[in-house]
Design an enzyme around this catalytic site. Structure first.
Site, PDB file in Angstrom:
ATOM      1  N   LYS A  34       0.496  -1.285  -0.225  1.00 14.75           N
ATOM      2  CA  LYS A  34       0.494   0.325  -0.367  1.00 14.75           C
ATOM      3  C   LYS A  34       1.031   0.917  -0.180  1.00 14.75           C
ATOM      4  O   LYS A  34       1.798   1.601   0.919  1.00 14.75           O
ATOM      5  CB  LYS A  34      -0.994   0.078   1.176  1.00 14.75           C
ATOM      6  CG  LYS A  34      -1.196   1.109   0.925  1.00 14.75           C
ATOM      7  CD  LYS A  34      -3.066   0.967   2.055  1.00 14.75           C
ATOM      8  CE  LYS A  34      -2.668   1.458   4.120  1.00 14.75           C
ATOM      9  NZ  LYS A  34      -2.037   3.212   3.576  1.00 14.75           N
ATOM     10  N   ASP A  61      -3.192   4.425  -2.105  1.00 14.24           N
ATOM     11  CA  ASP A  61      -4.173   4.951  -0.786  1.00 14.24           C
ATOM     12  C   ASP A  61      -4.502   5.984  -0.940  1.00 14.24           C
ATOM     13  O   ASP A  61      -4.026   6.458  -0.455  1.00 14.24           O
ATOM     14  CB  ASP A  61      -4.050   4.241   0.625  1.00 14.24           C
ATOM     15  CG  ASP A  61      -5.008   4.621   1.724  1.00 14.24           C
ATOM     16  OD1 ASP A  61      -6.310   5.773   1.715  1.00 14.24           O
ATOM     17  OD2 ASP A  61      -4.293   4.840   2.827  1.00 14.24           O
ATOM     18  N   LEU A  62      -5.111   6.647  -1.549  1.00 14.38           N
ATOM     19  CA  LEU A  62      -5.047   8.433  -1.534  1.00 14.38           C
ATOM     20  C   LEU A  62      -6.655   9.424  -1.661  1.00 14.38           C
ATOM     21  O   LEU A  62      -7.276  10.357  -1.268  1.00 14.38           O
ATOM     22  CB  LEU A  62      -4.722   8.847  -3.370  1.00 14.38           C
ATOM     23  CG  LEU A  62      -3.680   8.019  -3.938  1.00 14.38           C
ATOM     24  CD1 LEU A  62      -3.387   9.012  -5.206  1.00 14.38           C
ATOM     25  CD2 LEU A  62      -2.534   8.684  -2.863  1.00 14.38           C
ATOM     26  N   LYS A  63      -7.586   7.942  -0.904  1.00  9.19           N
ATOM     27  CA  LYS A  63      -8.784   8.733  -0.550  1.00  9.19           C
ATOM     28  C   LYS A  63      -9.232   9.936  -1.466  1.00  9.19           C
ATOM     29  O   LYS A  63      -9.747  10.897  -0.580  1.00  9.19           O
ATOM     30  CB  LYS A  63      -8.830   9.133   1.315  1.00  9.19           C
ATOM     31  CG  LYS A  63      -8.291   7.331   1.553  1.00  9.19           C
ATOM     32  CD  LYS A  63      -8.594   7.784   3.148  1.00  9.19           C
ATOM     33  CE  LYS A  63      -7.942   6.567   4.402  1.00  9.19           C
ATOM     34  NZ  LYS A  63      -6.833   6.048   4.246  1.00  9.19           N
ATOM     35  N   ASP A  66     -13.836  14.796  -3.849  1.00 10.65           N
ATOM     36  CA  ASP A  66     -13.406  16.487  -4.953  1.00 10.65           C
ATOM     37  C   ASP A  66     -15.246  15.427  -5.224  1.00 10.65           C
ATOM     38  O   ASP A  66     -16.626  15.299  -5.673  1.00 10.65           O
ATOM     39  CB  ASP A  66     -13.027  16.277  -5.436  1.00 10.65           C
ATOM     40  CG  ASP A  66     -13.167  17.733  -5.633  1.00 10.65           C
ATOM     41  OD1 ASP A  66     -13.706  18.814  -6.205  1.00 10.65           O
ATOM     42  OD2 ASP A  66     -11.233  17.975  -6.311  1.00 10.65           O
ATOM     43  N   ILE A  67     -15.373  16.783  -6.885  1.00 12.74           N
ATOM     44  CA  ILE A  67     -16.737  16.979  -7.302  1.00 12.74           C
ATOM     45  C   ILE A  67     -16.449  15.584  -8.258  1.00 12.74           C
ATOM     46  O   ILE A  67     -15.908  15.433  -8.881  1.00 12.74           O
ATOM     47  CB  ILE A  67     -17.192  18.623  -8.235  1.00 12.74           C
ATOM     48  CG1 ILE A  67     -16.130  18.902  -8.414  1.00 12.74           C
ATOM     49  CG2 ILE A  67     -17.488  19.189  -6.797  1.00 12.74           C
ATOM     50  CD1 ILE A  67     -16.211  19.972 -10.021  1.00 12.74           C
ATOM     51  N   THR A 121     -11.645   5.383  11.210  1.00 10.60           N
ATOM     52  CA  THR A 121     -11.960   4.560  12.278  1.00 10.60           C
ATOM     53  C   THR A 121     -11.631   6.011  13.391  1.00 10.60           C
ATOM     54  O   THR A 121     -12.059   5.510  14.494  1.00 10.60           O
ATOM     55  CB  THR A 121     -11.100   3.447  12.572  1.00 10.60           C
ATOM     56  OG1 THR A 121      -9.679   3.527  11.934  1.00 10.60           O
ATOM     57  CG2 THR A 121     -11.261   1.961  11.700  1.00 10.60           C
ATOM     58  N   GLN A 192      -3.535   2.377  17.528  1.00 14.99           N
ATOM     59  CA  GLN A 192      -5.087   1.898  16.912  1.00 14.99           C
ATOM     60  C   GLN A 192      -5.615   1.536  18.683  1.00 14.99           C
ATOM     61  O   GLN A 192      -5.127   0.544  19.066  1.00 14.99           O
ATOM     62  CB  GLN A 192      -4.680   0.490  16.323  1.00 14.99           C
ATOM     63  CG  GLN A 192      -3.561   0.479  14.274  1.00 14.99           C
ATOM     64  CD  GLN A 192      -4.536   0.978  13.385  1.00 14.99           C
ATOM     65  OE1 GLN A 192      -5.618   1.365  14.323  1.00 14.99           O
ATOM     66  NE2 GLN A 192      -4.236   1.201  12.306  1.00 14.99           N
ATOM     67  N   ARG A 213       3.122  -1.245  10.688  1.00 15.21           N
ATOM     68  CA  ARG A 213       4.294  -2.045  11.884  1.00 15.21           C
ATOM     69  C   ARG A 213       4.572  -2.896  12.341  1.00 15.21           C
ATOM     70  O   ARG A 213       5.942  -2.825  12.470  1.00 15.21           O
ATOM     71  CB  ARG A 213       4.492   0.035  12.890  1.00 15.21           C
ATOM     72  CG  ARG A 213       4.616   1.202  12.411  1.00 15.21           C
ATOM     73  CD  ARG A 213       3.359   2.016  13.308  1.00 15.21           C
ATOM     74  NE  ARG A 213       2.000   2.174  13.486  1.00 15.21           N
ATOM     75  CZ  ARG A 213       1.082   2.290  14.070  1.00 15.21           C
ATOM     76  NH1 ARG A 213       1.800   3.744  14.543  1.00 15.21           N
ATOM     77  NH2 ARG A 213       0.202   2.235  13.735  1.00 15.21           N
TER      78      ARG A 213
HETATM   79  O1  C5P Z   1       0.914   0.621  11.415  1.00 19.81           O
HETATM   80  P1  C5P Z   1      -0.245  -0.014  11.643  1.00 19.81           P
HETATM   81  O2  C5P Z   1      -0.826  -1.375  10.563  1.00 19.81           O
HETATM   82  O3  C5P Z   1      -1.195   0.548  11.934  1.00 19.81           O
HETATM   83  O4  C5P Z   1      -0.796   0.856   9.965  1.00 19.81           O
HETATM   84  C1  C5P Z   1      -1.942   0.624   9.470  1.00 19.81           C
HETATM   85  C2  C5P Z   1      -2.251   1.369   8.212  1.00 19.81           C
HETATM   86  O5  C5P Z   1      -3.496   1.365   7.374  1.00 19.81           O
HETATM   87  C3  C5P Z   1      -2.067   3.373   7.963  1.00 19.81           C
HETATM   88  O6  C5P Z   1      -1.318   2.810   6.883  1.00 19.81           O
HETATM   89  C4  C5P Z   1      -3.055   4.004   8.278  1.00 19.81           C
HETATM   90  O7  C5P Z   1      -2.783   4.582   7.593  1.00 19.81           O
HETATM   91  C5  C5P Z   1      -4.497   2.654   7.261  1.00 19.81           C
HETATM   92  N1  C5P Z   1      -5.359   2.867   8.160  1.00 19.81           N
HETATM   93  C6  C5P Z   1      -6.424   2.401   9.437  1.00 19.81           C
HETATM   94  N2  C5P Z   1      -7.222   2.958   9.705  1.00 19.81           N
HETATM   95  C7  C5P Z   1      -8.189   3.180   8.442  1.00 19.81           C
HETATM   96  C8  C5P Z   1      -7.634   3.227   6.675  1.00 19.81           C
HETATM   97  C9  C5P Z   1      -6.423   3.146   6.635  1.00 19.81           C
HETATM   98  O8  C5P Z   1      -5.629   2.364   9.746  1.00 19.81           O
HETATM   99  N3  C5P Z   1      -9.705   3.455   9.095  1.00 19.81           N
END
Ligand code: C5P
Length: 234
Positions: A34, A61-63, A66-67, A121, A192, A213
């Protein structure tokens, strides 16, 4: 595409991501990676081409949000980068999501998987109700946004592994759930909050887990990646 582990390559430069991916050079299974905003904005589209050239599948993953016309055009640029999966915010409405599908679709009818973010989240139910004036529960909002994404022709949503069952019940088994928030049972949780193990994510029906991570910061990232695959895919 079947179940897979996607490594969140949250690095700030091409050098650091290449140094990390070099560790996987001799692996039979090339990790699905990703690429997020930080790396993409730092290095530009060339980083996608370089990682692709090394044989990795890519979730960009650029989410987008926009219009519809702007999203459609941006998606057609991303599609030409030949990524395997990309995403947008379902909050942009069904019309925006339909435009995104059109933009992503190539002349031969093929396109990358398109996944919607429902509610981040990091958004609590309280903030969603008080600041965004969304007068529903967070779970009802997630399900409604997932249904909107499905009706616009998208392939699935990003959600917590704990929400996979709820999304699948509403949108069907084939509707994909891509789930971050994964930790090993004996690992650090970090920032998290609602986490599950790769094994539990498999049981709850996730199609793809996004793991950052626990792999990127591991003493032995290849070993951590293999462990993730064993627990999640078997
Ligand atoms: O390091 P970790 O396992 O927490 O990384 C989770 C990845 O998923 C990160 O790139 C984070 O930005 C992404 N992410 C997330 N929760 C979301 C959407 C994306 O942790 N709801």
């Amino acid at each position: 595409m079947g179940k897979d582990v996607i490594i969140a390559c949250d690095f700030s430069s091409a050098d650091s991501v290449f140094a990390f991916l070099d560790k996987f050079r001799n692996e039979e299974r090339k990790p699905f990676v990703k690429i997020g905003m930080e790396l993409f904005y730092a290095e530009g589209p060339s980083i996608v081409r370089e990682i692709k050239k090394r044989g990795h599948k890519i979730f960009l993953d650029l989410k987008l949000h926009d219009i519809p016309n702007t999203v459609k055009k941006a998606m057609s640029v991303l599609s030409s980068l030949d990524v395997d999966m990309t995403n947008l915010h379902a909050a942009g409405t069904v019309e925006m999501m339909k435009a995104a599908v059109e933009g992503l679709t190539k002349a031969d009818g093929s396109r990358p998987l398109l996944i919607a973010v429902t509610q981040l989240t990091s958004t609590s139910e309280e903030r969603m109700q008080k600041e965004l004036l969304i007068n529903a529960s967070i779970n009802d909002t997630i399900v409604k946004y997932a249904e909107n994404a499905k009706s616009a022709g998208l392939d699935g949503v990003v959600c917590s592994p704990l929400e996979s069952g709820m999304v699948k019940n509403a949108c069907g088994k084939a509707f994909l759930t891509v789930t971050p928030g994964v930790r090993f049972a004996d690992g650090d949780v970090g920032d998290q909050v609602r986490v599950t193990t790769p094994k539990r994510a498999r049981e709850t029906g996730s199609d793809y887990i996004v793991v950052g991570r626990p792999i990127t910061q591991a003493e032995d990232p290849v070993k951590a990646y293999r462990r993730c695959c064993e627990e999640f895919i078997g």
